[in-house]
Enzyme design. Structure first.
Site, mmCIF file in Angstrom:
data_model
loop_
_atom_site.group_PDB
_atom_site.id
_atom_site.type_symbol
_atom_site.label_atom_id
_atom_site.label_comp_id
_atom_site.label_asym_id
_atom_site.label_seq_id
_atom_site.Cartn_x
_atom_site.Cartn_y
_atom_site.Cartn_z
ATOM 1 N N THR A 211 81.780 74.761 58.722
ATOM 2 C CA THR A 211 80.858 74.214 60.342
ATOM 3 C C THR A 211 79.490 74.900 59.115
ATOM 4 O O THR A 211 78.246 74.724 59.584
ATOM 5 C CB THR A 211 80.821 75.056 61.388
ATOM 6 O OG1 THR A 211 81.281 76.035 61.104
ATOM 7 C CG2 THR A 211 82.104 73.669 61.640
ATOM 8 N N ASP A 212 79.789 75.921 58.203
ATOM 9 C CA ASP A 212 78.615 76.582 57.647
ATOM 10 C C ASP A 212 77.742 75.537 56.555
ATOM 11 O O ASP A 212 76.717 75.581 56.399
ATOM 12 C CB ASP A 212 79.012 77.668 56.825
ATOM 13 C CG ASP A 212 78.548 78.801 55.884
ATOM 14 O OD1 ASP A 212 77.676 79.491 56.897
ATOM 15 O OD2 ASP A 212 77.720 79.100 55.087
ATOM 16 N N HIS B 270 65.264 74.613 97.631
ATOM 17 C CA HIS B 270 64.259 75.180 99.284
ATOM 18 C C HIS B 270 63.350 76.103 98.785
ATOM 19 O O HIS B 270 63.928 77.140 98.641
ATOM 20 C CB HIS B 270 65.665 75.571 100.157
ATOM 21 C CG HIS B 270 66.323 73.789 99.885
ATOM 22 N ND1 HIS B 270 66.373 73.298 100.388
ATOM 23 C CD2 HIS B 270 68.098 74.514 99.997
ATOM 24 C CE1 HIS B 270 67.652 71.962 100.147
ATOM 25 N NE2 HIS B 270 68.945 73.489 99.583
ATOM 26 N N LYS C 28 78.733 72.600 63.966
ATOM 27 C CA LYS C 28 78.704 73.821 64.581
ATOM 28 C C LYS C 28 77.243 74.069 66.180
ATOM 29 O O LYS C 28 76.366 72.562 66.041
ATOM 30 C CB LYS C 28 77.691 74.371 63.329
ATOM 31 C CG LYS C 28 77.288 75.820 63.110
ATOM 32 C CD LYS C 28 77.897 76.065 62.808
ATOM 33 C CE LYS C 28 78.119 77.639 61.662
ATOM 34 N NZ LYS C 28 78.989 78.674 61.364
ATOM 35 N N ASN D 260 67.345 69.914 95.203
ATOM 36 C CA ASN D 260 66.831 70.079 95.778
ATOM 37 C C ASN D 260 66.710 71.736 96.373
ATOM 38 O O ASN D 260 67.345 72.523 96.737
ATOM 39 C CB ASN D 260 66.884 69.386 96.987
ATOM 40 C CG ASN D 260 65.855 69.324 98.777
ATOM 41 O OD1 ASN D 260 65.207 70.293 98.685
ATOM 42 N ND2 ASN D 260 66.390 69.324 99.568
ATOM 43 N N PHE E 121 62.282 64.888 105.866
ATOM 44 C CA PHE E 121 63.849 64.348 105.821
ATOM 45 C C PHE E 121 64.541 64.398 106.969
ATOM 46 O O PHE E 121 64.617 65.379 108.153
ATOM 47 C CB PHE E 121 64.771 65.626 105.179
ATOM 48 C CG PHE E 121 66.555 65.217 104.725
ATOM 49 C CD1 PHE E 121 66.716 64.025 103.933
ATOM 50 C CD2 PHE E 121 67.426 65.817 105.448
ATOM 51 C CE1 PHE E 121 68.230 63.825 103.331
ATOM 52 C CE2 PHE E 121 68.779 65.675 104.841
ATOM 53 C CZ PHE E 121 69.466 64.585 104.407
ATOM 54 N N ARG F 219 57.536 69.468 105.272
ATOM 55 C CA ARG F 219 58.720 70.015 104.837
ATOM 56 C C ARG F 219 57.696 70.350 103.131
ATOM 57 O O ARG F 219 57.222 69.685 102.739
ATOM 58 C CB ARG F 219 60.107 70.032 104.286
ATOM 59 C CG ARG F 219 60.073 68.750 103.972
ATOM 60 C CD ARG F 219 61.354 68.200 103.096
ATOM 61 N NE ARG F 219 62.324 67.630 102.205
ATOM 62 C CZ ARG F 219 63.274 67.473 102.516
ATOM 63 N NH1 ARG F 219 64.096 67.601 102.793
ATOM 64 N NH2 ARG F 219 63.640 66.398 101.802
ATOM 65 N N VAL G 141 64.493 63.533 98.904
ATOM 66 C CA VAL G 141 64.870 63.773 97.362
ATOM 67 C C VAL G 141 65.685 61.891 96.571
ATOM 68 O O VAL G 141 65.096 61.592 95.753
ATOM 69 C CB VAL G 141 65.818 64.600 96.990
ATOM 70 C CG1 VAL G 141 65.880 64.425 95.197
ATOM 71 C CG2 VAL G 141 65.233 66.114 97.328
ATOM 72 N N GLN G 142 66.334 61.645 96.962
ATOM 73 C CA GLN G 142 67.287 60.338 96.742
ATOM 74 C C GLN G 142 66.785 59.014 96.271
ATOM 75 O O GLN G 142 66.100 58.732 95.209
ATOM 76 C CB GLN G 142 68.291 60.272 97.396
ATOM 77 C CG GLN G 142 69.664 61.436 97.873
ATOM 78 C CD GLN G 142 69.748 62.750 98.590
ATOM 79 O OE1 GLN G 142 68.738 62.566 98.768
ATOM 80 N NE2 GLN G 142 70.185 62.649 99.013
HETATM 81 O O1 LIG Z 1 66.113 65.256 100.416
HETATM 82 C C1 LIG Z 1 66.656 65.462 100.933
HETATM 83 N N1 LIG Z 1 68.066 64.949 100.561
HETATM 84 C C2 LIG Z 1 69.152 65.329 101.138
HETATM 85 O O2 LIG Z 1 70.174 64.929 100.933
HETATM 86 C C3 LIG Z 1 69.522 66.492 101.848
HETATM 87 N N2 LIG Z 1 70.628 67.122 102.637
HETATM 88 C C4 LIG Z 1 69.803 68.160 103.095
HETATM 89 O O3 LIG Z 1 70.505 69.070 103.680
HETATM 90 N N3 LIG Z 1 68.732 68.602 103.207
HETATM 91 C C5 LIG Z 1 68.435 67.057 101.859
HETATM 92 N N4 LIG Z 1 66.746 66.177 101.976
#
Ligand SMILES: O=c1[nH]c(=O)c2[nH]c(=O)[nH]c2[nH]1
Length: 310
Positions: free
Chosen positions: A64-65, A267, A17, A265, A166, A183, A238-239
């Site tokens: 499921t009830d 934008h 459920k 990410n 970046f 940024r 970001v990675q």
């Molecule tokens: O931190 C980022 N990782 C990416 O993989 C990526 N690719 C992108 O266009 N901008 C960014 N920024």
């Protein structure tokens, strides 16, 4: 889960459920305070009920009830306040032990972030407001008592206006993005971490253990994302930030075996407006942005320890 049918068809099946909504108030505070939770429960049972697929024999099906009713019965029976993790394990354990034909129960719960309000600086005894990010849990319980328990936060929106860049990425004939060391960095973190408790009996019994843990994990994630209040911390991607956030959680909490982080990410695009007469009508100087939802970068990873030392 799979079995050869008389017709030569393999059947992999589960049933349950989804989205059973329940709210629970505990009126147990010595000071007269109430505690309140709102949960959205989804149950999926792996059970021996193939005759219902092969024929018109439903005699092995847990309706499921019935699963839905069980959520309310168990919520009622919980006389003392408990965490959403404990409730998920309790439900999963119930289905596996109450029904001979059920061998695995998967219980997913989303908890809404109701928070006690403060009025004139004082915690209100029975007043709550909705916060921002949900709390998620998945408990997979086996008949043997084996457990896989995952907690998480969903929709933790974070943004910093600088200390992000970046650069140095692959540059080819399709690339137009310039390198930058300045940024905006915005994301909506979805984090889920698996605890190392491997049986129903082994989960900590201390009251609200998991509630505290979720607050602490969130704090570690945010402290790592933002850095110190005055200086912040530079994010080269970001990675990298995701890796540092996940690593900090694994270092801090020995009972977290792995963590999955999904960090889009999001934008904020520079705004530049110009006409022939006014080529600098709006010239971007890290000040005016166009917020967007889509498309967005999609970055996710699961981190766990290679050795026991991290
Ligand atoms: O931190 C980022 N990782 C990416 O993989 C990526 N690719 C992108 O266009 N901008 C960014 N920024």
């Amino acid at each position: 889960m799979a079995k050869e049918a008389a017709e030569g068809l393999r059947v992999e099946q589960r049933h349950g459920k989804a989205r059973v909504r329940v709210a629970r108030v505990w009126r147990q505070g010595v000071d007269g305070s109430h505690h309140f939770v709102e949960w959205n429960v989804s149950i999926s049972l792996l059970s021996h009920c193939l005759p219902s697929y092969h024929s018109d024999d439903n005699s092995d099906i847990v309706a499921t009830d019935t699963m839905k009713n069980t959520v309310y019965v168990k919520a009622k029976e919980c006389g003392n306040r408990l965490s959403v993790e404990e409730f998920a394990v309790l439900l999963g354990n119930h289905f596996c032990s109450f029904y001979p034909q059920v061998y695995t129960a998967i219980v997913n719960i989303i908890e809404k972030p109701w928070e006690r309000v403060c009025i004139d600086g004082k915690p209100h005894l029975h007043g709550f407001k909705l916060g921002s990010e949900n709390h998620t849990v998945e408990a997979t319980v086996q008949k043997s008592g084996a457990l896989s328990l995952t907690s998480g936060v969903a929709g933790l929106a974070l943004l910093k206006t600088t200390q992000s860049g970046f650069e140095g990425f692959v540059r080819d004939k399709y690339t137009i993005l310039p390198d930058t060391r300045e940024r905006m960095l915005a994301t909506e973190v979805n984090a889920s971490w698996r605890y190392s408790y491997e049986s129903v009996a082994s989960i900590p019994k201390r009251e609200l253990y998991f509630n505290e843990k979720i607050m602490q994990v969130k704090k570690v994630l945010m402290d790592t994302f933002f850095g110190p209040p005055e200086t912040g911390v530079y994010s080269p991607s970001v990675q990298r930030t995701l890796y540092l956030m996940g690593g900090a959680v694994l270092r801090r909490f020995p009972d977290v075996a792995s963590i999955h982080l999904k960090m889009p990410n999001i934008h904020f695009l520079p705004v530049n407006l110009s006409t022939k007469e006014n080529p600098t009508m709006v010239k971007f100087k890290d000040d005016v942005y166009l917020p967007t939802d889509e498309p967005h970068g999609s970055i996710e990873a699961t981190l766990s320890r290679i050795t026991s030392k991290i």
